[in-house]
Design a protein around this motif. Structure first.
Motif, short mmCIF file in Angstrom:
data_model
loop_
_atom_site.label_atom_id
_atom_site.label_comp_id
_atom_site.label_asym_id
_atom_site.label_seq_id
_atom_site.Cartn_x
_atom_site.Cartn_y
_atom_site.Cartn_z
N GLU A 143 0.85 -1.29 -0.02
CA GLU A 143 0.04 0.02 -0.05
C GLU A 143 0.74 1.24 -0.11
N ILE A 144 0.34 2.22 -0.80
CA ILE A 144 1.17 3.57 -0.99
C ILE A 144 0.38 4.51 -0.15
N ILE A 145 1.45 4.84 0.84
CA ILE A 145 0.87 6.21 1.41
C ILE A 145 1.41 7.53 1.03
N ARG A 146 0.55 8.57 0.77
CA ARG A 146 1.22 9.85 0.07
C ARG A 146 0.86 10.89 0.96
N ASN A 147 1.85 11.82 0.39
CA ASN A 147 1.58 13.08 0.87
C ASN A 147 0.58 14.19 0.41
N LYS A 148 0.17 14.98 0.74
CA LYS A 148 -0.72 16.00 -0.05
C LYS A 148 -0.50 16.29 -1.35
N LEU A 149 0.62 16.25 -1.91
CA LEU A 149 0.76 16.49 -3.29
C LEU A 149 0.90 15.08 -4.18
N GLY A 150 0.58 14.03 -3.44
CA GLY A 150 0.33 12.74 -4.21
C GLY A 150 1.36 11.81 -4.39
N ARG A 151 2.48 12.30 -3.72
CA ARG A 151 3.78 11.49 -3.78
C ARG A 151 3.97 10.46 -2.57
N ALA A 152 4.55 9.39 -3.00
CA ALA A 152 4.63 8.54 -2.01
C ALA A 152 5.74 9.00 -0.84
N ILE A 153 5.22 8.75 0.37
CA ILE A 153 6.23 9.03 1.68
C ILE A 153 6.21 7.63 2.48
N ARG A 154 5.43 6.57 2.15
CA ARG A 154 5.57 5.40 2.95
C ARG A 154 5.12 4.20 2.19
N ARG A 187 -14.30 -0.74 -12.34
CA ARG A 187 -13.19 -0.35 -11.22
C ARG A 187 -12.74 -1.50 -10.54
N ILE A 188 -11.48 -1.36 -10.01
CA ILE A 188 -10.94 -2.52 -9.21
C ILE A 188 -10.46 -1.74 -7.99
N PHE A 189 -10.74 -2.44 -6.68
CA PHE A 189 -10.28 -1.71 -5.53
C PHE A 189 -9.87 -2.95 -4.47
N TYR A 190 -9.46 -2.34 -3.23
CA TYR A 190 -9.03 -3.51 -2.49
C TYR A 190 -9.52 -3.37 -0.97
N ARG A 245 -11.12 -2.05 5.28
CA ARG A 245 -11.17 -0.71 4.77
C ARG A 245 -10.81 -0.38 3.27
N GLU A 246 -11.27 0.23 2.55
CA GLU A 246 -11.35 0.36 1.00
C GLU A 246 -10.02 1.08 0.52
N VAL A 247 -9.39 0.45 -0.23
CA VAL A 247 -8.08 1.05 -0.80
C VAL A 247 -8.04 1.10 -2.29
N SER A 248 -7.92 2.29 -2.98
CA SER A 248 -8.02 2.24 -4.46
C SER A 248 -6.89 1.52 -5.22
N SER A 249 -7.16 1.04 -6.39
CA SER A 249 -5.88 0.45 -7.02
C SER A 249 -5.04 1.50 -7.52
N GLU A 250 -4.89 2.70 -7.39
CA GLU A 250 -3.90 3.79 -7.58
C GLU A 250 -3.06 3.71 -6.46
N ASP A 251 -3.96 3.35 -5.24
CA ASP A 251 -2.66 3.40 -4.01
C ASP A 251 -2.22 2.03 -3.38
N MET A 252 -2.47 1.07 -4.34
CA MET A 252 -1.89 -0.29 -4.15
C MET A 252 -1.14 -0.78 -5.26
N HIS A 287 5.34 2.92 -11.22
CA HIS A 287 4.75 4.18 -11.76
C HIS A 287 3.66 4.74 -11.00
N LYS A 288 3.01 4.00 -9.96
CA LYS A 288 2.03 4.50 -9.00
C LYS A 288 2.70 5.47 -7.88
N LEU A 289 3.83 5.43 -7.67
CA LEU A 289 4.57 6.17 -6.65
C LEU A 289 4.20 7.50 -6.74
N ASP A 290 4.18 8.12 -7.80
CA ASP A 290 3.70 9.77 -7.96
C ASP A 290 2.66 9.87 -8.86
N SER A 291 1.55 10.53 -8.43
CA SER A 291 0.36 10.33 -8.91
C SER A 291 0.20 11.64 -10.05
#
Length: 413
Positions: free
Chosen positions: A111-122, A144-147, A158-165, A321-325
């Motif tokens: 799972e990708i945890i992002r900052n407010k700018l959409g960039r991975a921080i964890r 749609r695919i989600f997790y 809890r739901e996680v979008s495919s963009e954040d996984m 490629h998902k690390l920065d939205s």
């Protein structure tokens, strides 16, 4: 009826119900509860030493490779991938977990945890047991695919979008969920499991095989047979009792069962499990110690890189490629250690690349294992005076042609 004669029992003394009951008791003694075998899925597959060896080989080799960016930027993301993706894991451990779970389960989730700018921080690695893949679709297509994810047992999903996984999958036939390649090895792994159990029992009993203990002149109930068997095993089984003398009274007779030693030799020399594991995971046989090769070390490692590691490297790179939205970043693995094994060849290669201006001084130093200078000298690319820009060559040829043309005109005049 031969069975009863061998036990010195008289069948005519039995009522039909008694005979049937005794036969059921006999079948309970000889049946194998494990006859269906073990389903080698997920973590259970690690019970097989060949599987554990192969997975550890691939996972450690990939975990040790550094991920880079093509343009050399985005150091914060490279630190997440190579050094510290979260508070409790190293970059090595994250890559190892991804590869081992892909092979064992067919899927690995981060799972990708992002900052407010959409960039991975964890980056948080998730167990397969705590993730459910969900699909939403209309009459014709998937929309749609989600997790659905839970962190610990007992937590709510809890739901996680495919963009954040980042969903790493292998052998996927639908592009949504992967399948473990080990599922095709169930029969091979069970054969290996039974073979090792046979050897284990053979040596555990001091190379004594089983036997038939006959009670003369009377019939024993199932419970009585179990008691006699357990007491016999207690007194006579085991490596430390392999040479002791057996003493029986006149009510019992013991007959040893013989096993052809050729069967033991065949089981002990069986490599079918190793070969099957190597074939399914694309591992060259020489890496499993099963054959030798006429290729040199560099060629062997190149073969291993292409036939085995590349498929997993490509799967990992396809999700990064998902690390920065907000922008697309091109990542790659540094596989120089599989290409440059001869120091002399490496030095010549770096020298040639530097002289042609393909790499800077610092890039060359890094390839040779030296610290970069990080100054103007280290950043510069040199150019050989023997080489010029193709545009200059064209202009030179054109001027030369024009000059010859002018000389010819003067001669005619």
């Amino acid at each position: 009826m031969n069975f009863f004669r061998s036990l010195n029992l008289t069948p005519t003394n039995y009522e039909p119900e008694t005979i049937e009951k005794d036969m059921r008791a006999f079948m309970n003694v000889i049946k194998n509860d494990d006859v269906e075998g073990i389903n080698f899925n997920g973590i259970k597959a690690l019970n097989n030493s060949d599987v554990a060896t192969a997975i550890n080989m691939i996972a450690t080799d990939i975990a040790g490779l550094k991920i880079t960016t093509v343009d050399g930027s985005d150091d914060d993301l490279l630190e997440l991938l190579n050094i510290k993706p979260n508070k409790y894991m190293t970059g090595y451990a994250l890559k190892y977990s991804i590869i081992s779970n892909m092979i064992l389960c067919g899927n690995a989730y981060v799972e990708i945890i992002r900052n407010k700018l959409g960039r991975a921080i964890r980056l948080e690695f998730l167990s397969n047991d705590n993730v459910k893949v969900k699909i939403a679709k209309d009459e014709n297509y998937i929309t749609r695919i989600f997790y659905e994810v839970k962190r610990n047992k007992g937590d709510d999903y809890r739901e996680v979008s495919s963009e954040d996984m980042m969903h790493f999958k292998t052998l996927s036939i639908d592009g949504i969920v992967g399948r473990s390649p080990l599922k095709s090895l169930n029969i091979d792994l069970n054969i290996d499991n039974y073979s090792k159990k046979l050897l284990d029992n053979f040596f555990k009993n001091g190379t004594h095989t089983g036997g038939i203990l006959t009670a003369k002149g009377e019939s024993l109930s199932k419970e009585e047979k179990d008691i006699v068997r357990a007491e016999w095993q207690k007194q006579n089984a085991g490596l430390g009792k392999s040479s002791q003398v057996i003493v029986l009274d006149e009510d019992f007779e013991y007959k040893k069962l013989e096993v052809d030693t050729e069967i033991i030799k065949l089981v002990n020399s069986n490599n079918n499990s190793k070969i099957a594991v190597a074939q399914v995971l694309g591992i060259p046989l020489h890496k499993m110690g099963l054959s030798t090769s006429n290729m040199d070390l560099a060629q062997l490692n190149q073969d291993y890189l292409i036939s085995t590691l590349k498929q997993y490297l490509d799967i990992i790179l396809s999700e990064l490629h998902k690390l920065d939205s907000n922008k697309t970043i091109k990542f790659d693995f540094n596989v120089d250690e599989y290409k440059n094994l001869d120091p002399k060849i490496l030095n010549e290669t770096v020298k040639t690349q530097h002289e042609l201006g393909l790499i800077s001084v610092d890039e060359g130093r890094e390839k040779l294992g030296y610290k970069p200078l990080k100054n103007d000298v280290g950043d510069k690319h040199i150019t050989n005076l023997n080489f010029v820009n193709s545009k200059i060559v064209d202009e030179y040829q054109m001027n030369k042609s024009n000059l010859k043309g002018g000389e010819n005109n003067d001669n005619r005049a």
